[in-house]
Design a protein around this motif. Structure first.
Motif, PDB file in Angstrom:
ATOM      1  N   SER A   1      17.696 -15.578  -5.873  1.00  0.00           N
ATOM      2  CA  SER A   1      16.275 -15.210  -5.850  1.00  0.00           C
ATOM      3  C   SER A   1      15.465 -16.243  -5.063  1.00  0.00           C
ATOM      4  O   SER A   1      14.567 -15.892  -4.289  1.00  0.00           O
TER       5      SER A   1
ATOM      6  N   TYR B   1      11.669  -5.820  -2.209  1.00  0.00           N
ATOM      7  CA  TYR B   1      11.140  -4.799  -3.090  1.00  0.00           C
ATOM      8  C   TYR B   1      11.983  -4.814  -4.364  1.00  0.00           C
ATOM      9  O   TYR B   1      12.898  -5.625  -4.493  1.00  0.00           O
ATOM     10  N   ARG B   2      11.682  -3.952  -5.289  1.00  0.00           N
ATOM     11  CA  ARG B   2      12.483  -3.869  -6.510  1.00  0.00           C
ATOM     12  C   ARG B   2      13.845  -3.248  -6.188  1.00  0.00           C
ATOM     13  O   ARG B   2      13.944  -2.087  -5.790  1.00  0.00           O
ATOM     14  N   ASN B   3      14.893  -4.029  -6.341  1.00  0.00           N
ATOM     15  CA  ASN B   3      16.269  -3.597  -6.055  1.00  0.00           C
ATOM     16  C   ASN B   3      16.447  -3.094  -4.621  1.00  0.00           C
ATOM     17  O   ASN B   3      17.299  -2.247  -4.354  1.00  0.00           O
ATOM     18  N   GLU B   4      15.647  -3.605  -3.715  1.00  0.00           N
ATOM     19  CA  GLU B   4      15.766  -3.222  -2.299  1.00  0.00           C
ATOM     20  C   GLU B   4      15.332  -4.388  -1.421  1.00  0.00           C
ATOM     21  O   GLU B   4      14.390  -5.109  -1.749  1.00  0.00           O
TER      22      GLU B   4
ATOM     23  N   ARG C   1      21.951 -15.831 -10.246  1.00  0.00           N
ATOM     24  CA  ARG C   1      20.838 -14.995  -9.798  1.00  0.00           C
ATOM     25  C   ARG C   1      19.628 -15.845  -9.420  1.00  0.00           C
ATOM     26  O   ARG C   1      18.917 -15.538  -8.451  1.00  0.00           O
TER      27      ARG C   1
ATOM     28  N   HIS D   1      19.804  -1.311  -0.659  1.00  0.00           N
ATOM     29  CA  HIS D   1      19.537  -1.216  -2.100  1.00  0.00           C
ATOM     30  C   HIS D   1      20.471  -2.176  -2.837  1.00  0.00           C
ATOM     31  O   HIS D   1      21.659  -1.897  -3.012  1.00  0.00           O
ATOM     32  N   LEU D   2      19.904  -3.314  -3.245  1.00  0.00           N
ATOM     33  CA  LEU D   2      20.668  -4.356  -3.915  1.00  0.00           C
ATOM     34  C   LEU D   2      19.781  -5.087  -4.910  1.00  0.00           C
ATOM     35  O   LEU D   2      18.607  -5.330  -4.637  1.00  0.00           O
ATOM     36  N   SER D   3      20.343  -5.448  -6.028  1.00  0.00           N
ATOM     37  CA  SER D   3      19.620  -6.313  -6.970  1.00  0.00           C
ATOM     38  C   SER D   3      20.036  -7.759  -6.719  1.00  0.00           C
ATOM     39  O   SER D   3      21.115  -8.030  -6.179  1.00  0.00           O
ATOM     40  N   HIS D   4      19.179  -8.693  -7.117  1.00  0.00           N
ATOM     41  CA  HIS D   4      19.508 -10.107  -6.957  1.00  0.00           C
ATOM     42  C   HIS D   4      20.756 -10.452  -7.764  1.00  0.00           C
ATOM     43  O   HIS D   4      21.586 -11.269  -7.333  1.00  0.00           O
ATOM     44  N   ASN D   5      20.898  -9.809  -8.906  1.00  0.00           N
ATOM     45  CA  ASN D   5      22.056 -10.070  -9.759  1.00  0.00           C
ATOM     46  C   ASN D   5      23.352  -9.610  -9.097  1.00  0.00           C
ATOM     47  O   ASN D   5      24.380 -10.301  -9.174  1.00  0.00           O
ATOM     48  N   GLN D   6      23.306  -8.457  -8.441  1.00  0.00           N
ATOM     49  CA  GLN D   6      24.505  -7.957  -7.762  1.00  0.00           C
ATOM     50  C   GLN D   6      24.919  -8.892  -6.637  1.00  0.00           C
ATOM     51  O   GLN D   6      26.104  -9.193  -6.466  1.00  0.00           O
TER      52      GLN D   6
END
Length: 212
Positions: free
Chosen positions: A185, A200-203, A181, A167-172
């Motif tokens: 991406s 996936y979204r934030n994953e 970012r 569970h990770l966002s591109h920004n993180q």
């Protein structure tokens, strides 16, 4: 405190464990909680009992980069140094998941180095391990392309979590790797096109072909 004793028995001597139990107060943090922050006074060193902590460093332009992770039975060498020298924190420590730790008061840190051989070994080993991890990070930044660094970053995350779905966002990711970012991406999309992972979204799910 029997649970605490069981977690420490493997690497600390019995008398030291009893002293930790007598002065210790177990603290719990949830995922995302800030355990240490920049500019704050550090009066104790965290000894992690369970969970994982992410340690970040900020430069003069307020950009953050990941230094290392800490997990069970580990401690933060930089927190130890700041605590002993009565300096304000130069790092930020964030709970990656549910974290259980026991803070060791600053007045005990130096005392135990002389009093307990196992504590001396533990602290020195912690410094050596953190130093080696920082060298690897420096080597990665200096000698590896960003796409290689991203792959190694995701491998390390998978090892920390013990699973291939992260569970990770591109920004993180961008913040921890010290880049933008947009760049992250683009690289992740290329890895997805290469059938190495699924976004996936934030994953991010790493596929069996990721390590090939």
């Amino acid at each position: 405190m029997e649970n605490l004793k069981d977690k420490l028995i493997g690497f600390l001597e019995p008398k030291l464990i009893q002293e930790i139990i007598s002065i210790g107060q177990i603290l719990n943090f949830k995922e995302g909680d800030i355990i240490m922050d920049y500019g704050k006074n550090i009066k104790s060193m965290p000894l992690i009992l369970s969970g994982t902590i992410r340690v970040m460093k900020r430069d003069e332009e307020n950009r953050e980069i990941l230094l290392y992770y800490l997990s069970s039975n580990e401690s933060c060498a930089m927190a130890y140094t700041c605590c002993m020298e009565a300096k304000k924190s130069e790092i930020k420590a964030i709970a990656e998941d549910n974290v259980e730790l026991i803070p060791i008061p600053h007045e005990k840190l130096d005392e135990w180095l002389i009093k307990y051989p196992s504590w001396k070994s533990y602290i020195f080993n912690s410094f050596t391990q953190r130093f080696n991890e920082l060298l690897k990070s420096l080597e990665s930044i200096a000698f590896h392309k960003l796409d290689e660094r991203l792959i190694n970053y995701l491998k390390n995350k998978a090892n920390v979590y013990g699973k291939t779905s992260i569970h990770l966002s591109h920004n993180q990711i961008a913040e921890e790797m010290g880049t933008s970012r947009v760049v992250i991406s683009r690289l992740l999309k290329q890895l997805e096109n290469d059938k190495k992972l699924i976004l996936y979204r934030n994953e991010i799910k790493l596929l069996s072909t990721f390590n090939s």
